[in-house]
Design a protein around this motif. Structure first.
Motif, PDB file in Angstrom:
ATOM      1  N   SER A   7       0.852  -1.183   0.000  1.00  0.00           N
ATOM      2  CA  SER A   7       0.000   0.000   0.000  1.00  0.00           C
ATOM      3  C   SER A   7       0.890   1.236   0.000  1.00  0.00           C
ATOM      4  O   SER A   7       2.097   1.137   0.253  1.00  0.00           O
ATOM      5  CB  SER A   7      -0.934   0.020   1.218  1.00  0.00           C
ATOM      6  OG  SER A   7      -0.182   0.040   2.419  1.00  0.00           O
ATOM      7  N   GLY A   8       0.296   2.381  -0.302  1.00  0.00           N
ATOM      8  CA  GLY A   8       1.024   3.639  -0.199  1.00  0.00           C
ATOM      9  C   GLY A   8       1.441   4.270  -1.507  1.00  0.00           C
ATOM     10  O   GLY A   8       2.011   5.358  -1.520  1.00  0.00           O
ATOM     11  N   GLY A   9       1.168   3.605  -2.627  1.00  0.00           N
ATOM     12  CA  GLY A   9       1.518   4.196  -3.908  1.00  0.00           C
ATOM     13  C   GLY A   9       0.622   5.378  -4.239  1.00  0.00           C
ATOM     14  O   GLY A   9      -0.347   5.668  -3.537  1.00  0.00           O
ATOM     15  N   GLY A  10       0.967   6.072  -5.319  1.00  0.00           N
ATOM     16  CA  GLY A  10       0.158   7.204  -5.736  1.00  0.00           C
ATOM     17  C   GLY A  10       0.902   8.092  -6.703  1.00  0.00           C
ATOM     18  O   GLY A  10       1.937   7.722  -7.256  1.00  0.00           O
ATOM     19  N   LEU A  11       0.340   9.277  -6.893  1.00  0.00           N
ATOM     20  CA  LEU A  11       0.899  10.280  -7.801  1.00  0.00           C
ATOM     21  C   LEU A  11       1.551  11.374  -6.976  1.00  0.00           C
ATOM     22  O   LEU A  11       0.939  11.902  -6.036  1.00  0.00           O
ATOM     23  CB  LEU A  11      -0.219  10.857  -8.671  1.00  0.00           C
ATOM     24  CG  LEU A  11       0.136  12.037  -9.573  1.00  0.00           C
ATOM     25  CD1 LEU A  11       1.165  11.621 -10.624  1.00  0.00           C
ATOM     26  CD2 LEU A  11      -1.121  12.591 -10.232  1.00  0.00           C
ATOM     27  N   VAL A  12       2.780  11.712  -7.332  1.00  0.00           N
ATOM     28  CA  VAL A  12       3.518  12.743  -6.596  1.00  0.00           C
ATOM     29  C   VAL A  12       4.348  13.537  -7.587  1.00  0.00           C
ATOM     30  O   VAL A  12       4.752  13.020  -8.634  1.00  0.00           O
ATOM     31  CB  VAL A  12       4.400  12.094  -5.504  1.00  0.00           C
ATOM     32  CG1 VAL A  12       5.480  11.215  -6.119  1.00  0.00           C
ATOM     33  CG2 VAL A  12       4.997  13.130  -4.580  1.00  0.00           C
ATOM     34  N   GLN A  13       4.606  14.787  -7.255  1.00  0.00           N
ATOM     35  CA  GLN A  13       5.448  15.611  -8.105  1.00  0.00           C
ATOM     36  C   GLN A  13       6.922  15.300  -7.858  1.00  0.00           C
ATOM     37  O   GLN A  13       7.305  14.829  -6.775  1.00  0.00           O
ATOM     38  CB  GLN A  13       5.189  17.087  -7.832  1.00  0.00           C
ATOM     39  CG  GLN A  13       3.859  17.591  -8.359  1.00  0.00           C
ATOM     40  CD  GLN A  13       3.732  19.102  -8.270  1.00  0.00           C
ATOM     41  OE1 GLN A  13       4.318  19.724  -7.384  1.00  0.00           O
ATOM     42  NE2 GLN A  13       2.971  19.690  -9.166  1.00  0.00           N
ATOM     43  N   ALA A  14       7.733  15.563  -8.855  1.00  0.00           N
ATOM     44  CA  ALA A  14       9.182  15.367  -8.714  1.00  0.00           C
ATOM     45  C   ALA A  14       9.685  16.157  -7.507  1.00  0.00           C
ATOM     46  O   ALA A  14       9.267  17.301  -7.280  1.00  0.00           O
ATOM     47  CB  ALA A  14       9.889  15.819  -9.978  1.00  0.00           C
ATOM     48  N   GLY A  15      10.559  15.502  -6.743  1.00  0.00           N
ATOM     49  CA  GLY A  15      11.071  16.111  -5.523  1.00  0.00           C
ATOM     50  C   GLY A  15      10.273  15.744  -4.287  1.00  0.00           C
ATOM     51  O   GLY A  15      10.722  16.004  -3.162  1.00  0.00           O
ATOM     52  N   GLY A  16       9.123  15.151  -4.494  1.00  0.00           N
ATOM     53  CA  GLY A  16       8.266  14.785  -3.377  1.00  0.00           C
ATOM     54  C   GLY A  16       8.640  13.459  -2.759  1.00  0.00           C
ATOM     55  O   GLY A  16       9.650  12.831  -3.131  1.00  0.00           O
ATOM     56  N   SER A  17       7.806  13.020  -1.813  1.00  0.00           N
ATOM     57  CA  SER A  17       8.077  11.800  -1.063  1.00  0.00           C
ATOM     58  C   SER A  17       6.833  10.920  -1.008  1.00  0.00           C
ATOM     59  O   SER A  17       5.709  11.420  -1.075  1.00  0.00           O
ATOM     60  CB  SER A  17       8.501  12.134   0.370  1.00  0.00           C
ATOM     61  OG  SER A  17       9.685  12.902   0.408  1.00  0.00           O
ATOM     62  N   LEU A  18       7.071   9.631  -0.873  1.00  0.00           N
ATOM     63  CA  LEU A  18       6.024   8.647  -0.621  1.00  0.00           C
ATOM     64  C   LEU A  18       6.596   7.577   0.293  1.00  0.00           C
ATOM     65  O   LEU A  18       7.807   7.327   0.269  1.00  0.00           O
ATOM     66  CB  LEU A  18       5.551   7.980  -1.915  1.00  0.00           C
ATOM     67  CG  LEU A  18       4.577   8.713  -2.826  1.00  0.00           C
ATOM     68  CD1 LEU A  18       4.353   7.893  -4.103  1.00  0.00           C
ATOM     69  CD2 LEU A  18       3.256   8.966  -2.130  1.00  0.00           C
ATOM     70  N   LEU A  86      11.920  12.158  -5.094  1.00  0.00           N
ATOM     71  CA  LEU A  86      11.478  11.311  -6.208  1.00  0.00           C
ATOM     72  C   LEU A  86      11.697  11.982  -7.552  1.00  0.00           C
ATOM     73  O   LEU A  86      11.586  13.211  -7.685  1.00  0.00           O
ATOM     74  CB  LEU A  86      10.015  10.938  -6.022  1.00  0.00           C
ATOM     75  CG  LEU A  86       9.778   9.834  -4.983  1.00  0.00           C
ATOM     76  CD1 LEU A  86       8.342   9.826  -4.505  1.00  0.00           C
ATOM     77  CD2 LEU A  86      10.153   8.481  -5.569  1.00  0.00           C
ATOM     78  N   LYS A  87      12.011  11.151  -8.523  1.00  0.00           N
ATOM     79  CA  LYS A  87      12.273  11.597  -9.884  1.00  0.00           C
ATOM     80  C   LYS A  87      11.278  10.932 -10.835  1.00  0.00           C
ATOM     81  O   LYS A  87      10.771   9.843 -10.539  1.00  0.00           O
ATOM     82  CB  LYS A  87      13.689  11.206 -10.303  1.00  0.00           C
ATOM     83  CG  LYS A  87      14.780  11.691  -9.374  1.00  0.00           C
ATOM     84  CD  LYS A  87      16.134  11.146  -9.809  1.00  0.00           C
ATOM     85  CE  LYS A  87      17.227  11.590  -8.856  1.00  0.00           C
ATOM     86  NZ  LYS A  87      18.557  11.046  -9.267  1.00  0.00           N
ATOM     87  N   PRO A  88      11.018  11.526 -11.989  1.00  0.00           N
ATOM     88  CA  PRO A  88      10.115  10.875 -12.958  1.00  0.00           C
ATOM     89  C   PRO A  88      10.561   9.464 -13.305  1.00  0.00           C
ATOM     90  O   PRO A  88       9.711   8.589 -13.548  1.00  0.00           O
ATOM     91  CB  PRO A  88      10.187  11.809 -14.168  1.00  0.00           C
ATOM     92  CG  PRO A  88      10.465  13.150 -13.583  1.00  0.00           C
ATOM     93  CD  PRO A  88      11.386  12.885 -12.419  1.00  0.00           C
ATOM     94  N   GLU A  89      11.851   9.204 -13.331  1.00  0.00           N
ATOM     95  CA  GLU A  89      12.342   7.859 -13.652  1.00  0.00           C
ATOM     96  C   GLU A  89      12.083   6.834 -12.545  1.00  0.00           C
ATOM     97  O   GLU A  89      12.340   5.651 -12.726  1.00  0.00           O
ATOM     98  CB  GLU A  89      13.833   7.879 -14.009  1.00  0.00           C
ATOM     99  CG  GLU A  89      14.708   8.573 -13.000  1.00  0.00           C
ATOM    100  CD  GLU A  89      14.999  10.021 -13.379  1.00  0.00           C
ATOM    101  OE1 GLU A  89      14.063  10.733 -13.811  1.00  0.00           O
ATOM    102  OE2 GLU A  89      16.170  10.440 -13.230  1.00  0.00           O
ATOM    103  N   ASP A  90      11.569   7.286 -11.403  1.00  0.00           N
ATOM    104  CA  ASP A  90      11.152   6.347 -10.349  1.00  0.00           C
ATOM    105  C   ASP A  90       9.749   5.806 -10.601  1.00  0.00           C
ATOM    106  O   ASP A  90       9.278   4.925  -9.868  1.00  0.00           O
ATOM    107  CB  ASP A  90      11.182   7.029  -8.973  1.00  0.00           C
ATOM    108  CG  ASP A  90      12.587   7.412  -8.534  1.00  0.00           C
ATOM    109  OD1 ASP A  90      12.748   8.523  -7.998  1.00  0.00           O
ATOM    110  OD2 ASP A  90      13.505   6.595  -8.716  1.00  0.00           O
ATOM    111  N   THR A  91       9.068   6.336 -11.620  1.00  0.00           N
ATOM    112  CA  THR A  91       7.731   5.857 -11.956  1.00  0.00           C
ATOM    113  C   THR A  91       7.772   4.377 -12.310  1.00  0.00           C
ATOM    114  O   THR A  91       8.541   3.951 -13.166  1.00  0.00           O
ATOM    115  CB  THR A  91       7.156   6.658 -13.138  1.00  0.00           C
ATOM    116  OG1 THR A  91       6.971   8.009 -12.728  1.00  0.00           O
ATOM    117  CG2 THR A  91       5.843   6.075 -13.617  1.00  0.00           C
ATOM    118  N   ALA A  92       6.950   3.595 -11.617  1.00  0.00           N
ATOM    119  CA  ALA A  92       6.959   2.149 -11.803  1.00  0.00           C
ATOM    120  C   ALA A  92       5.875   1.523 -10.931  1.00  0.00           C
ATOM    121  O   ALA A  92       5.309   2.191 -10.048  1.00  0.00           O
ATOM    122  CB  ALA A  92       8.316   1.558 -11.414  1.00  0.00           C
TER     123      ALA A  92
END
Length: 125
Positions: A7-18, A86-92
């Motif tokens: 759990s805990g995934g989602g949409l975040v802007q670059a530089g943000g945290s999850l 976070l960076k866009p390349e962390d999208t997965a």
């Protein structure tokens, strides 16, 4: 059998945290280590981080070292992945996985025997 639920995934802007969580149930006494893997769109699944269940030794992919932190709460049978900067390349799709034995190849997916269903992480630029 070991069941894993992320759990805990989602949409975040670059530089943000999850922070991702993975709750384990079932035969958790068999756990030697837990890992996080991810699969970016159109790419192969790749290792992110791992932690040994008893000693708490941690291992990271070079691409996330210094930004991500893996931890565990043995009392809750839960492993976490704190993701910062976070960076866009962390999208997965991020998966947690269970391993029953010690190995120098902490990044080898075939050594993990149970997997969660995955949780989507999307980082916008």
């Amino acid at each position: 059998q070991v069941q894993l639920v992320e759990s805990g995934g989602g949409l975040v802007q670059a530089g943000g945290s999850l922070r991702l969580s993975c709750a384990a149930s079932g035969r958790t006494f068999s756990t030697y280590a837990m890992g996080w893997f991810r699969q970016p769109p159109g790419k192969e699944r790749e290792f992110v981080a791992a932690i040994t269940w008893s000693a708490g030794n941690t291992y990271y992919a070079n691409s996330v070292k210094g930004r991500f932190t893996i931890s565990r709460d043995n009392t809750k049978n839960t492993v976490y992945l704190q993701m910062n900067s976070l960076k866009p390349e962390d999208t997965a799709v991020y998966y947690c996985a269970h391993r029953r034995f010690s190995t120098v190849r902490t990044d080898y997916a075939d050594y993990y025997d149970y997997w969660g269903q995955g949780t989507q992480v999307t980082v916008s630029s």
